[in-house]
Design an enzyme around this catalytic site. Sequence first.
Site, PDB file in Angstrom:
ATOM      1  N   ASN A 294       0.811  -1.213   0.000  1.00 16.93           N
ATOM      2  CA  ASN A 294       0.000   0.000   0.000  1.00 16.93           C
ATOM      3  C   ASN A 294       0.852   1.274   0.000  1.00 16.93           C
ATOM      4  OD1 ASN A 294       0.896   0.469   2.658  1.00 16.93           O
ATOM      5  ND2 ASN A 294      -0.855  -0.588   3.551  1.00 16.93           N
ATOM      6  N   CYS A 360      -7.977  -2.214  -6.612  1.00 17.73           N
ATOM      7  CA  CYS A 360      -7.310  -2.360  -5.314  1.00 17.73           C
ATOM      8  C   CYS A 360      -8.378  -2.074  -4.272  1.00 17.73           C
ATOM      9  CB  CYS A 360      -6.095  -1.444  -5.205  1.00 17.73           C
ATOM     10  SG  CYS A 360      -6.378   0.270  -5.679  1.00 17.73           S
ATOM     11  N   ASP A 362      -9.511   1.455  -3.177  1.00 16.53           N
ATOM     12  CA  ASP A 362     -10.306   2.572  -3.674  1.00 16.53           C
ATOM     13  C   ASP A 362     -10.227   2.742  -5.187  1.00 16.53           C
ATOM     14  OD1 ASP A 362     -11.228   3.379  -1.119  1.00 16.53           O
ATOM     15  OD2 ASP A 362      -9.306   4.337  -0.717  1.00 16.53           O
ATOM     16  N   ARG A 406      -1.438  13.104  -2.464  1.00 14.67           N
ATOM     17  CA  ARG A 406      -0.247  12.265  -2.550  1.00 14.67           C
ATOM     18  C   ARG A 406       1.039  13.094  -2.648  1.00 14.67           C
ATOM     19  NH1 ARG A 406      -3.320   9.328  -0.642  1.00 14.67           N
ATOM     20  NH2 ARG A 406      -4.359   7.529  -1.593  1.00 14.67           N
TER      21      ARG A 406
END
Length: 585
Positions: A294, A360, A362, A406
């Site tokens: 992750n 995955c 989301d 991010r």
Amino acid sequence: MLIMEELGDQNKFADMEEVHLLPGEEITAIEKEVTYLCPVAGAVRGPLTITNYKLFFKSHDLPPVILGVPLCTISRIDKAPGGRLDGTCRLDITCKDMRNLQFAFSEEENGSLFATLSYYAFPLSNNLPLFAFKFRSLFPEDGWKAHDAVAEYRHMGLPNEGWRLSRVNERYELCDSYPSLLVVPAAITDEELRRVANFRARNRIPVLSWLHPESQAAVVRSAQPLVGPGNGRRCRDDERMLQAIMDANAQSHKLFIFDARAHNNAQGNKAKGGGFEGEESYPNAEVHFLDIYNIHVMRESLRKLRQAVVAAGSGGDGEARWLSNLHASHWLEHVRVLLAGALRVADRVEGGRTSVVVHCSDGWDRTTQLVALTQLMLDPETRSLRGFEALIEREWLGFGHKFALRVGHGDRNHADSDRSPLFLQFIDCTWQLTQQFPSAFEFNEAFLIAVLDHHYSCLFGTFLCNSESGRMVQGVPSGTVSLWSYINSRAVDFTNPLYVPRPRHVIYPAASPRHLRLWNGYYLRWNSNLQPQAVPPLRLRELLARRAELHKRLEELRSEVDGGALSSADKSSSPPHTPSIQSMM
């Protein structure tokens, strides 16, 4: 030594006495005498200028040390004692592009310099606009209009019998992290899509990313189903939708579902209301887990890689332990696993002629990496310069990779757990592909680095916000310049002279450790002890010009050959040829 980054041009302003200001850029502070602790030249003195876009330093030395750093590239700023320089304070600046900078200055300027730099380096934390909204440079092409989703889907042959274009998300009411235009199975109505959205995390329903031009095998992306613990919930509409995805491909009677997570992690998500597709509910589907870690693991891996690079640049034990520190970061291992996962997806679509669904948790991180890399392997159009731009627009920007979270644009909270180098990892994987297939990509390393640099810099609006809907609300397309405006205006600088376009050329990379290597041109470019030698821009232009000459000559030769063949054909069918027949009588 010259160190500078300004719109990707390392040497453009080397001889200028004053700092070059971009349109909309203003000087906010000048400190006339500071010491830059250069890792190569040592302590050098000169003025430090801070604008609303960048930090600029030019030493008094000849040749000067020149440093230009976009402020939004800065991740954190720390104050520390000056160390060996008595009566001074030190600023330690950590940048998102792998740079670590140190400045020493007198204690009198301590507070003002730190405050000014912190204020403009983190604009959103100080209620300031990002510089992209002030930058007003003009380019020959409007990059916001360079890529049209409808035209690109039509190029894929859509809509067709199996797939249709849906405007159900035109106002982003179905899913606020999806684009306004979706491609869905023709057999599924918009009302059914709404019910499926309630069964998928973040309402991210299964939608088409890419369609094989021959077999009609589809690459579909989504988020995890909200199965929950125990035997789990079921959704008949979701089951029918996945069946429709399989039915749209007459070449196969199976659907492969690739879950980017490890099986144990996906199983653990069931306890939180998520999960994965059970084969009892989806009898024609096979679920495969790709064991990709992750965002938190990837963030920690990059942190260790940065530490290894900094330690190696400092010499001594860090340089001696370079290989062991690099191995301990596991960065290349994560790159390998990601490439191997995308290779499995691509092989199933190309070799197995089977449609696939990729997700995955989301569906906006690992899913995006996988479907984008899969298309790079299967579709040569995505390996052209504009095709790669369209790939980023469609899969990363359109389908809501959370760039603002991010990357942390303009945010001082460097320890935010939402930050993670997922896009950097994708570009790294792309670079690995260019090394294994050097003639398959129209763009070069400079292009990849420019894209990475400006996804941090906030000079352009392309990577701002977390979704298409967010950019529309913030007025990004109308209020900023697209990165593609700049890139496409200087395409020759970003072109690979070895490129040979080949239709329907599928590439299968080797995803074993011995075929992968650290991207020195990016991670080590600020470290002269480890920095590789780059191809000079002038030499690159010469190669491109020579390639153009050879292509022209090749076309001339082909025309001569075709003309000669046509002439021979005319002679063979003309009356003057008949005497040879008569002579046989």
